[in-house]
Design a protein around this motif. Structure first.
Motif, mmCIF file in Angstrom:
data_model
loop_
_atom_site.group_PDB
_atom_site.id
_atom_site.type_symbol
_atom_site.label_atom_id
_atom_site.label_comp_id
_atom_site.label_asym_id
_atom_site.label_seq_id
_atom_site.Cartn_x
_atom_site.Cartn_y
_atom_site.Cartn_z
ATOM 1 N N CYS A 21 0.873 -1.171 0.000
ATOM 2 C CA CYS A 21 0.000 0.000 0.000
ATOM 3 C C CYS A 21 0.912 1.224 0.000
ATOM 4 C CB CYS A 21 -0.907 0.002 1.209
ATOM 5 S SG CYS A 21 -1.922 1.495 1.358
ATOM 6 N N VAL A 22 0.855 1.971 -1.073
ATOM 7 C CA VAL A 22 1.704 3.152 -1.212
ATOM 8 C C VAL A 22 0.845 4.402 -1.074
ATOM 9 C CG1 VAL A 22 3.305 4.402 -2.689
ATOM 10 C CG2 VAL A 22 3.251 1.906 -2.743
ATOM 11 N N ALA A 23 1.333 5.335 -0.283
ATOM 12 C CA ALA A 23 0.626 6.601 -0.084
ATOM 13 C C ALA A 23 1.346 7.726 -0.808
ATOM 14 C CB ALA A 23 0.534 6.924 1.399
ATOM 15 N N SER A 24 0.562 8.670 -1.276
ATOM 16 C CA SER A 24 1.175 9.849 -1.877
ATOM 17 C C SER A 24 1.790 10.708 -0.781
ATOM 18 C CB SER A 24 0.130 10.648 -2.647
ATOM 19 O OG SER A 24 -0.957 10.981 -1.815
ATOM 20 N N GLY A 25 2.924 11.260 -1.060
ATOM 21 C CA GLY A 25 3.594 12.103 -0.073
ATOM 22 C C GLY A 25 4.007 11.308 1.149
ATOM 23 N N ARG A 26 4.143 11.975 2.267
ATOM 24 C CA ARG A 26 4.519 11.302 3.511
ATOM 25 C C ARG A 26 3.280 11.080 4.365
ATOM 26 N NH1 ARG A 26 9.484 13.791 6.523
ATOM 27 N NH2 ARG A 26 9.178 11.820 7.572
ATOM 28 N N PHE A 27 2.242 10.586 3.721
ATOM 29 C CA PHE A 27 0.951 10.536 4.388
ATOM 30 C C PHE A 27 0.912 9.532 5.525
ATOM 31 C CE2 PHE A 27 -3.055 12.403 4.369
ATOM 32 C CZ PHE A 27 -4.011 11.468 4.702
ATOM 33 N N PHE A 28 1.728 8.494 5.463
ATOM 34 C CA PHE A 28 1.708 7.486 6.516
ATOM 35 C C PHE A 28 2.534 7.884 7.736
ATOM 36 C CE2 PHE A 28 -0.950 4.837 4.453
ATOM 37 C CZ PHE A 28 -0.457 3.993 3.471
ATOM 38 N N SER A 29 3.377 8.856 7.587
ATOM 39 C CA SER A 29 4.293 9.196 8.668
ATOM 40 C C SER A 29 3.524 9.538 9.938
ATOM 41 C CB SER A 29 5.165 10.377 8.255
ATOM 42 O OG SER A 29 6.066 10.708 9.287
ATOM 43 N N GLY A 30 3.832 8.828 10.998
ATOM 44 C CA GLY A 30 3.189 9.095 12.280
ATOM 45 C C GLY A 30 1.764 8.604 12.404
ATOM 46 N N LYS A 31 1.306 7.807 11.454
ATOM 47 C CA LYS A 31 -0.093 7.381 11.452
ATOM 48 C C LYS A 31 -0.224 5.861 11.556
ATOM 49 C CE LYS A 31 -1.841 11.474 10.891
ATOM 50 N NZ LYS A 31 -0.610 12.164 11.289
#
Length: 114
Positions: A21-31
């Motif tokens: 699962c790839v997110a655009s930008g750093r959307f997963f950071s800290g989540k």
């Protein structure tokens, strides 16, 4: 924001697949990021969860068979699936939440043949 799942396909019973699962930008950071799955006519069910610091949790029906992991440098969360069974056939989705809004990918189909 876009979440894109990949890695699904057709596999025989006992086989393995790794979903991404790839997110655009750093959307997963800290989540927290979750993997869900859904079969037609049934509700979507939670499969695995990974916290921002890498703590994991699994549904009982996938424990010891699936492994969730993350690589924030690649904005990617993985779901390694092994010892697959026909009952694991479903569309698999990743999800994360930001500012109380849930973001979902479009899913990737996993089919396990008996």
């Amino acid at each position: 924001v876009q979440l894109v799942e990949s890695g699904g396909g057709l596999v025989q019973t006992g086989g393995s697949l790794t979903l991404s699962c790839v997110a655009s930008g750093r959307f997963f950071s800290g989540k927290i990021v979750d993997w869900y799955r859904q079969v037609p006519g049934k509700e979507r069910e939670l499969v695995a969860t990974i916290s921002a610091v890498g703590n994991t949790d699994y549904a009982d029906f996938v424990k010891d068979r699936f492994t969730i992991s993350r690589d924030d440098a690649k904005n990617t969360v993985y779901l390694q699936m092994s010892s697959l069974e026909p009952e694991d056939s479903a569309v698999y989705y990743c999800k994360t939440t930001r500012n109380l809004v849930d973001y979902w990918g479009r899913g990737t189909q996993v089919t396990v043949s008996s």
